[in-house]
Design an enzyme around this catalytic site. Structure first.
Site, short mmCIF file in Angstrom:
data_model
loop_
_atom_site.label_atom_id
_atom_site.label_comp_id
_atom_site.label_asym_id
_atom_site.label_seq_id
_atom_site.Cartn_x
_atom_site.Cartn_y
_atom_site.Cartn_z
N ASN A 107 -60.19 4.13 44.89
CA ASN A 107 -59.42 3.56 43.78
C ASN A 107 -58.17 4.40 43.56
OD1 ASN A 107 -58.89 1.85 41.51
ND2 ASN A 107 -59.61 3.49 40.15
N HIS A 109 -55.52 5.46 40.46
CA HIS A 109 -55.45 5.45 39.00
C HIS A 109 -54.14 6.11 38.56
CE1 HIS A 109 -57.06 5.19 34.94
NE2 HIS A 109 -56.57 6.39 34.74
N SER A 136 -53.63 9.43 40.88
CA SER A 136 -54.77 10.02 41.60
C SER A 136 -55.45 8.96 42.44
CB SER A 136 -55.82 10.53 40.59
OG SER A 136 -55.26 11.35 39.59
N ASP A 145 -63.57 5.81 36.52
CA ASP A 145 -62.43 6.69 36.79
C ASP A 145 -62.87 8.15 36.94
OD1 ASP A 145 -60.73 4.50 36.68
OD2 ASP A 145 -60.34 4.77 34.54
#
Ligand code: GAR
Length: 210
Positions: A107, A109, A136, A145
């Site tokens: 992912n 972020h 990030s 997260d």
């Protein structure tokens, strides 16, 4: 080439950065599909224009999150990806989905995690008076997260920055570091093992700053 599926909800600028690098041979991946939870996501049309298969799956047709996530996992799995790339996919994924693709979900972020999990990260960084902000890339685990960090880029907050000027500069860095992380993964250099990110067979004590 590593087969990947990219999940989006909106504009898809990260998805496009990855797909363009894959198309011109800079990234050793094959984008098998782009999937959105929003049928009208601008990124879907952009992916289709690049001849990438696209699908949408709306959560409205499902009674609850686990049921939706079972259908989403089946759809993603039908493309047999070795890496699932979340690129502005704005839904929380249930443990069942994450278990299906354990160790192979990344992912991006828009903050220097662990700062500012969740939404409105640029606004929150500005309101806090931060001088440094950024983005990030992390492996996705059940903690929202909160999975092991891989790489970060730091972006200076400038006097007079608004949410939109700051986010535009952060997004440019997103495109760069996400491609880097995916390149490492595709070349077998990056792994999730024992709940930690490993690069070149060494556990990352802290994210690579680039
Ligand atoms: C990106 O800035 C990404 O970091 C963020 O959504 C944006 C999507 O832009 N993701 C999150 O906030 C995840 N919680 P894009 O559709 O142009 O790639």
């Amino acid at each position: 080439k590593l087969p990947i599926v990219i999940l989006i909800s909106g504009r898809g600028s990260n998805m496009l950065a990855i797909a363009e690098r894959a198309a011109n041979g800079e990234l050793p991946v094959e984008v098998r599909a782009v999937i959105s939870d929003k049928a009208d996501a601008a990124g879907l049309a952009a992916a289709a224009a690049m001849n990438i298969p696209t699908r949408s799956l709306s959560a409205r047709e499902f009674p609850d999150r686990p049921t939706y996530d079972v259908a989403l996992a089946a759809l993603v799995q039908s493309f047999e990806p070795e890496l699932v790339v979340l690129a502005g996919f704005m839904r929380i994924l249930s443990p069942g989905f994450i278990a299906t693709f354990a160790d192979r979900i990344l992912n991006i972020h828009p903050s220097l995690l662990p700062l500012y999990r969740g939404l409105h990260t640029h606004r929150r960084a500005l309101e806090a008076g931060d001088v440094l902000h950024g983005c990030s890339v992390h492996f996705v685990t059940e903690e929202l997260d909160g999975g092991p960090l891989v790489i970060q880029s730091q972006v200076k907050v400038l006097p007079g920055d608004s949410e939109s000027t700051l986010s535009a500069r952060v997004q440019q860095q997103e495109h760069r570091i996400y491609s880097q992380a995916i390149d490492w993964f595709a070349r077998g250099r990056l792994k999730l093992r024992e709940q930690r990110a490993w690069l070149d067979d060494r556990p990352l004590e802290a994210p690579v700053i680039q």
